[in-house]
Design a protein around this motif. Structure first.
Motif, mmCIF file in Angstrom:
data_model
loop_
_atom_site.group_PDB
_atom_site.id
_atom_site.type_symbol
_atom_site.label_atom_id
_atom_site.label_comp_id
_atom_site.label_asym_id
_atom_site.label_seq_id
_atom_site.Cartn_x
_atom_site.Cartn_y
_atom_site.Cartn_z
ATOM 1 N N LEU A 118 97.241 69.215 53.242
ATOM 2 C CA LEU A 118 98.746 69.299 53.937
ATOM 3 C C LEU A 118 98.897 70.465 54.855
ATOM 4 O O LEU A 118 99.316 70.148 55.938
ATOM 5 N N ALA A 119 98.299 71.521 54.420
ATOM 6 C CA ALA A 119 98.613 72.772 55.460
ATOM 7 C C ALA A 119 97.809 72.507 56.776
ATOM 8 O O ALA A 119 98.414 72.859 57.679
ATOM 9 N N LEU A 120 96.731 71.790 56.362
ATOM 10 C CA LEU A 120 95.855 71.613 57.856
ATOM 11 C C LEU A 120 96.619 70.681 58.662
ATOM 12 O O LEU A 120 96.766 70.889 59.992
ATOM 13 N N ALA A 121 97.052 69.716 57.908
ATOM 14 C CA ALA A 121 98.054 68.686 58.867
ATOM 15 C C ALA A 121 99.084 69.249 59.213
ATOM 16 O O ALA A 121 99.273 69.304 60.613
ATOM 17 N N ALA A 122 99.936 70.136 58.647
ATOM 18 C CA ALA A 122 101.127 70.893 59.174
ATOM 19 C C ALA A 122 100.634 71.690 60.433
ATOM 20 O O ALA A 122 101.173 71.654 61.532
ATOM 21 N N ALA A 123 99.503 72.454 60.058
ATOM 22 C CA ALA A 123 99.434 73.293 61.100
ATOM 23 C C ALA A 123 98.791 72.775 62.632
ATOM 24 O O ALA A 123 99.193 73.093 63.395
ATOM 25 N N SER A 124 97.981 71.726 62.210
ATOM 26 C CA SER A 124 97.514 70.867 63.402
ATOM 27 C C SER A 124 98.765 70.297 64.189
ATOM 28 O O SER A 124 98.672 70.257 65.535
ATOM 29 N N LEU A 139 95.239 63.834 64.855
ATOM 30 C CA LEU A 139 94.556 64.535 63.579
ATOM 31 C C LEU A 139 95.779 64.705 62.480
ATOM 32 O O LEU A 139 95.262 64.335 61.421
ATOM 33 N N PRO A 140 97.000 65.246 62.832
ATOM 34 C CA PRO A 140 97.758 65.342 61.777
ATOM 35 C C PRO A 140 98.077 64.060 60.867
ATOM 36 O O PRO A 140 98.156 64.111 59.680
#
Lengths: 133, 171, 358
Positions: A21-27, B138-139
């Motif tokens: 989730l964090a990776l998705a939010a950051a990207s 990507l997200p």
């Protein structure tokens, strides 16, 4: 059995979920920044990694552009409000299903044809606010 | 790697099953709901997860490579090889690390694998298209990977439960 | 009692919060923009802040007023009256006297390289009328007799000129107009704004993101393409004025003639420069309607273009005026004075070579 896995979710799994989730939010933050406030948007059409067209959408009346790549033909409809692939003879039709894009940073990808249509934001970030002379 | 006949047979069976699952996947086109090029349920990952635990990383990797190459050959589309290989190998690497840590359940491992798979696919798309436009997805892909990862985790968990009483996985 | 205290506190907090919210709402940085055609050029204003629309309105009215005051072509402007007086003393008003005085000052400081009485020669070349021609040397020589600020006399709110001398404040008027814009922005407490008045730019405050305004200096080699820049300046609270021969020119018998006439020769200045940009601070508390740094930049950009690279840099070093320069030369160099060293950005694809001088 080499190693028998835990079959019920454990606490550490939450960590994996959070990390994704964090990776998705950051990207998302990084890639989906709000479009530049000056409505000026440029559509960049590339095929096979090569830039084919660069069209300023400011005050553009609806225009269709044909892009040929890898034996496929895409029809791209551009206007001041939005850009969409109206027609394509590619097998997946993802590019057509993606529908309209309108904000800078958004893109349409056609994998079989190796075509991307990408909107670039407002005035280029390093462009001038005004010009003298 | 030296394989016993039993191991070789099992690997071949699993490869065939993975290929069958890849084919089956076409009947549930996720891209109809979410129009993103290359978006998939990733059912073949069930086989990867199972092989990883039952046969170990070496044979799991072997199955993966065979599945990617054969899948591309059957589809007659060598372009797809780059995508499935980059996605598959990234996912495999991540799952090996996660399972080695012995902290995550089969759910955590397959979610991690699914997320890594998407990252690998996006990287392949960037390579193939020659620009960074695919990163835009990507997200969404990562969000979707949570669901697909949980799904493969669930199926794998059921699978292990069902097979726990058989001798199939006892090598 | 306790309850009512609490209530009072809650009420107070609510009022404060509401006040803060409305203050935030009012501060919304929606700019007002306007295009204005005045003083023979297209002008663009973009003004931010709560008073932006009032300020834009005031700015437009002010530009119209200045047009009426400074025009050489309108029948009833004080400048026209002065030009037609044939040597008689004429009432022109305090404001115009102050501007004429400033014009005289910059003319003296630049050794006559800036001269608002050059108009008859410019007219002979046809730049003011559009009927371009190359005048013969005798004609130029006789017209030059009438040129020079020594032919202009000021007293109180009146002025008179020697017969035949003509005044054209075109070389200083837009600079003065940008001084007036700065005055209006100050009066309306405008946080940030830009004004582009035909070659004269006022960069007031900063960009909405707090970084300096990015002001491009037009590449004189491709005047038609506004995306072709010689360099980029990062300016905050500054005037910037560019003069260049590329702005107006004509061809005759294979020879190109531009509109910046050297008062010393009566011919287009051949100084080896293609454009000069003069930058100065725009904050002045004592402005009070007097010509300021905007006027100065406008006058100097013309004068330094006439002088050429070497003399312009000497002037920069010795004049004691707080200005910075960007000189674009015919041989493909962009010469930047050291006060701009941190504020300018090279344009790689322009092909110019960049030099910083001190």
């Amino acid at each position: 059995m080499r190693s028998y896995p835990e079959l019920r979710p454990v606490r550490w799994d939450a960590l994996a979920v959070l990390a994704v989730l964090a990776l998705a939010a950051a990207s998302a933050l990084l890639l989906w920044r709000a479009p530049a406030e000056t409505g000026a948007v440029t559509a960049v059409i590339s095929a096979d990694g090569e830039e084919r067209e660069r069209i300023d959408l400011t005050a553009l009346s609806p225009t269709t552009i044909t892009v040929e790549s890898r034996g496929y033909t895409l029809h791209v409809l551009l206007s001041e409000e939005e850009v969409r692939v109206t027609e394509s003879d590619c097998p997946t039709q993802d590019c057509v299903h993606t529908g309209a894009i309108h904000g800078s940073g958004q893109s349409i990808v056609c994998l079989p044809a190796r075509v991307t249509v990408r909107l670039e934001g407002g005035a280029p970030a390093d462009g001038p606010d005004l010009v003298i002379g | 790697m030296k394989l016993t006949t039993r191991q070789l047979t099992l690997c071949a069976m699993l490869t065939a099953m993975a290929l069958a699952l890849s084919y089956l996947e076409n009947f549930f086109p996720l891209s109809a709901a979410i129009p993103i090029p290359g978006i998939k349920l990733g059912l073949a990952n069930i086989v990867t997860v199972f092989a990883l635990y039952a046969l170990g990383p070496g044979q799991a990797m072997l199955i993966l490579l065979a599945r990617c190459v054969l899948g591309a050959v059957f589809a007659g589309n060598l372009n797809a090889l780059l995508f499935s290989l980059l996605g598959g190998v990234t996912a495999m690497g991540t799952m090996i690390l996660l399972s080695r840590s012995r902290r995550f359940s089969v759910y955590g491992v397959s979610i991690g694998g699914a997320a890594a798979h998407q990252c690998g696919q996006v990287a392949a798309a960037v390579l193939a298209l020659g620009n960074t436009a695919p990163c835009y997805y990507l997200p969404v892909l990562l969000g979707v990977s949570l669901l697909t990862g949980a799904l493969t985790g669930l199926v794998s968990a059921c699978l292990f439960q069902a097979l726990a009483h058989t001798g199939l996985t006892r090598i | 009692m306790k309850v009512s205290k609490k209530r009072a506190a809650a009420l107070l907090a609510a009022v404060c919060l509401a006040g803060m919210l409305s203050a935030c709402g009012g501060q919304a940085e929606e700019p007002s923009s306007r295009q204005i055609f005045a003083m023979d050029t297209a002008m663009a204003l973009t003004v931010y802040g709560t008073e932006s629309s009032a300020a834009v309105q005031a700015a437009e009215e002010e530009l119209m007023r200045l047009e009426a005051l400074l025009s050489r072509t309108s029948e009833d402007s004080p400048v026209t009256a002065l030009n037609r007086a044939g040597g008689r003393q004429t009432v022109v008003g305090e404001e115009l006297t102050a501007l004429l005085d400033a014009a005289g000052t910059y003319s003296r400081k630049t050794g006559g390289a800036f001269d608002p009485t050059i108009a008859p020669v410019v007219l002979a070349w046809g730049f003011t009328t559009g009927h371009n021609r190359v005048p013969d040397p005798e004609e130029v020589a006789s017209l030059l007799e009438t040129v020079g600020m020594e032919h202009v006399h000021l007293d109180g709110g009146t002025a008179w000129m020697d017969p035949e001398t003509q005044m054209d404040l075109g070389g200083i008027g837009k600079g003065y107009a940008s001084d007036r814009m700065a005055e209006i922005f100050r009066r309306y407490e405008i946080p940030r704004a830009t004004a582009a008045l035909g070659g004269n730019v006022l960069a007031w405050g900063t960009r909405p993101d707090g970084t300096p305004w990015r002001v491009g200096v037009q590449d004189p080699r491709s005047p038609e393409d506004s995306s072709a820049l010689a360099c980029l300046l990062h300016l905050e609270n500054a005037f910037a004025v560019t003069s260049g021969g590329y702005q107006r020119h004509f061809e005759s018998e294979g020879q190109s003639y531009h509109h910046i006439i050297d008062p010393a020769t009566g011919y287009p200045a051949q100084s080896g420069l293609t454009s000069v940009t003069v930058v100065a601070d725009c904050r002045r508390d004592d402005a009070a309607g007097l010509p300021g740094n905007g006027t100065m930049c406008d006058a100097l950009s013309t004068a330094l273009f006439v002088m050429g690279e070497e003399k312009a840099l000497d002037f920069w070093r010795t004049s004691g005026l707080e200005v910075e320069l960007v000189l674009v030369t015919e041989d493909g160099r962009v010469v930047v004075t050291k006060g701009l060293a941190e504020l300018f950005e090279e344009i790689e694809e322009s092909g110019y070579r960049y030099e910083i001088v001190s």
